[in-house]
Design a protein around this motif. Structure first.
Motif, PDB file in Angstrom:
ATOM      1  N   ARG A   1       0.853  -1.195   0.000  1.00  0.00           N
ATOM      2  CA  ARG A   1       0.000   0.000   0.000  1.00  0.00           C
ATOM      3  C   ARG A   1       0.883   1.238   0.000  1.00  0.00           C
ATOM      4  NH1 ARG A   1      -3.418   3.679  -0.794  1.00  0.00           N
ATOM      5  NH2 ARG A   1      -5.110   4.116   0.655  1.00  0.00           N
ATOM      6  N   LYS A   2       0.579   2.176  -0.880  1.00  0.00           N
ATOM      7  CA  LYS A   2       1.378   3.393  -1.023  1.00  0.00           C
ATOM      8  C   LYS A   2       1.537   4.092   0.329  1.00  0.00           C
ATOM      9  CE  LYS A   2       1.727   7.631  -3.671  1.00  0.00           C
ATOM     10  NZ  LYS A   2       1.129   8.461  -4.707  1.00  0.00           N
ATOM     11  N   GLY A   3       2.775   4.373   0.676  1.00  0.00           N
ATOM     12  CA  GLY A   3       3.079   5.101   1.898  1.00  0.00           C
ATOM     13  C   GLY A   3       3.168   4.240   3.150  1.00  0.00           C
ATOM     14  N   CYS A   4       2.806   2.980   3.080  1.00  0.00           N
ATOM     15  CA  CYS A   4       2.843   2.099   4.251  1.00  0.00           C
ATOM     16  C   CYS A   4       4.224   1.461   4.353  1.00  0.00           C
ATOM     17  CB  CYS A   4       1.776   1.018   4.157  1.00  0.00           C
ATOM     18  SG  CYS A   4       1.709  -0.034   5.635  1.00  0.00           S
ATOM     19  N   ARG A   5       4.767   1.414   5.545  1.00  0.00           N
ATOM     20  CA  ARG A   5       6.077   0.808   5.783  1.00  0.00           C
ATOM     21  C   ARG A   5       5.967  -0.350   6.780  1.00  0.00           C
ATOM     22  NH1 ARG A   5       7.381   1.852   1.519  1.00  0.00           N
ATOM     23  NH2 ARG A   5       8.994   0.359   1.943  1.00  0.00           N
ATOM     24  N   GLU A   6       4.754  -0.842   7.023  1.00  0.00           N
ATOM     25  CA  GLU A   6       4.541  -1.944   7.975  1.00  0.00           C
ATOM     26  C   GLU A   6       4.977  -3.273   7.368  1.00  0.00           C
ATOM     27  OE1 GLU A   6       3.510  -1.679  11.186  1.00  0.00           O
ATOM     28  OE2 GLU A   6       3.669   0.472  10.836  1.00  0.00           O
ATOM     29  N   VAL A   7       5.269  -4.220   8.223  1.00  0.00           N
ATOM     30  CA  VAL A   7       5.653  -5.561   7.794  1.00  0.00           C
ATOM     31  C   VAL A   7       4.432  -6.266   7.219  1.00  0.00           C
ATOM     32  CG1 VAL A   7       6.493  -7.802   8.582  1.00  0.00           C
ATOM     33  CG2 VAL A   7       7.505  -5.701   9.485  1.00  0.00           C
ATOM     34  N   ALA A   8       4.595  -6.896   6.081  1.00  0.00           N
ATOM     35  CA  ALA A   8       3.503  -7.609   5.415  1.00  0.00           C
ATOM     36  C   ALA A   8       3.251  -8.955   6.097  1.00  0.00           C
ATOM     37  CB  ALA A   8       3.838  -7.823   3.953  1.00  0.00           C
TER      38      ALA A   8
ATOM     39  N   HIS B   1      -4.053  -3.133   5.779  1.00  0.00           N
ATOM     40  CA  HIS B   1      -4.348  -2.831   4.377  1.00  0.00           C
ATOM     41  C   HIS B   1      -4.775  -4.017   3.526  1.00  0.00           C
ATOM     42  CE1 HIS B   1      -1.782   0.796   5.357  1.00  0.00           C
ATOM     43  NE2 HIS B   1      -2.964   1.284   5.045  1.00  0.00           N
ATOM     44  N   VAL B   2      -4.828  -5.204   4.081  1.00  0.00           N
ATOM     45  CA  VAL B   2      -5.184  -6.369   3.271  1.00  0.00           C
ATOM     46  C   VAL B   2      -6.580  -6.211   2.664  1.00  0.00           C
ATOM     47  CG1 VAL B   2      -6.017  -7.804   5.180  1.00  0.00           C
ATOM     48  CG2 VAL B   2      -5.129  -8.881   3.125  1.00  0.00           C
ATOM     49  N   ALA B   3      -7.546  -5.743   3.421  1.00  0.00           N
ATOM     50  CA  ALA B   3      -8.914  -5.584   2.905  1.00  0.00           C
ATOM     51  C   ALA B   3      -8.960  -4.509   1.815  1.00  0.00           C
ATOM     52  CB  ALA B   3      -9.881  -5.246   4.037  1.00  0.00           C
ATOM     53  N   TRP B   4      -8.248  -3.395   2.015  1.00  0.00           N
ATOM     54  CA  TRP B   4      -8.254  -2.313   1.031  1.00  0.00           C
ATOM     55  C   TRP B   4      -7.657  -2.789  -0.283  1.00  0.00           C
ATOM     56  CZ3 TRP B   4      -5.357   0.414  -2.330  1.00  0.00           C
ATOM     57  CH2 TRP B   4      -5.882   1.625  -2.784  1.00  0.00           C
ATOM     58  N   LEU B   5      -6.498  -3.452  -0.226  1.00  0.00           N
ATOM     59  CA  LEU B   5      -5.848  -3.925  -1.445  1.00  0.00           C
ATOM     60  C   LEU B   5      -6.683  -5.004  -2.141  1.00  0.00           C
ATOM     61  CD1 LEU B   5      -2.186  -4.013  -0.123  1.00  0.00           C
ATOM     62  CD2 LEU B   5      -3.055  -2.520  -1.929  1.00  0.00           C
ATOM     63  N   GLU B   6      -7.290  -5.890  -1.350  1.00  0.00           N
ATOM     64  CA  GLU B   6      -8.132  -6.934  -1.936  1.00  0.00           C
ATOM     65  C   GLU B   6      -9.334  -6.314  -2.646  1.00  0.00           C
ATOM     66  OE1 GLU B   6     -10.643 -10.330   0.116  1.00  0.00           O
ATOM     67  OE2 GLU B   6      -8.484 -10.763   0.222  1.00  0.00           O
TER      68      GLU B   6
END
Length: 79
Positions: free
Chosen positions: A20-27, A53-58
């Protein structure tokens, strides 16, 4: 002096980061997708997602008919 000496050391593998753009969290999840207009049916591209962000990207991929499946990341994938 070598130009590569200026780069940070790469001894330890780095954690996989959310796509996700701008996110630096561990996947923690991987979203498999393809664009049937340009990819063969068996080709899978991968986006990585953190829990936030999993729901947003999905939803983004599903709304464009690109999403194929969402899978948890295995320990070997996160390195």
């Amino acid at each position: 002096m070598n130009i590569f000496d200026l780069l940070p050391a790469q001894d330890a593998p780095q954690a996989a980061i959310c796509s996700r753009k701008g996110c630096r969290e561990v996947a923690t999840m991987q979203l498999l997708w393809n664009n049937p207009k340009i990819h063969t049916a068996d080709r899978r591209k991968i986006w990585l997602a953190c829990q936030d962000h999993v729901a947003w990207l999905e939803d983004y991929l599903q709304s464009r008919s690109l999403w194929k499946e969402t899978l948890p990341m295995s320990p070997k994938d996160s390195a």
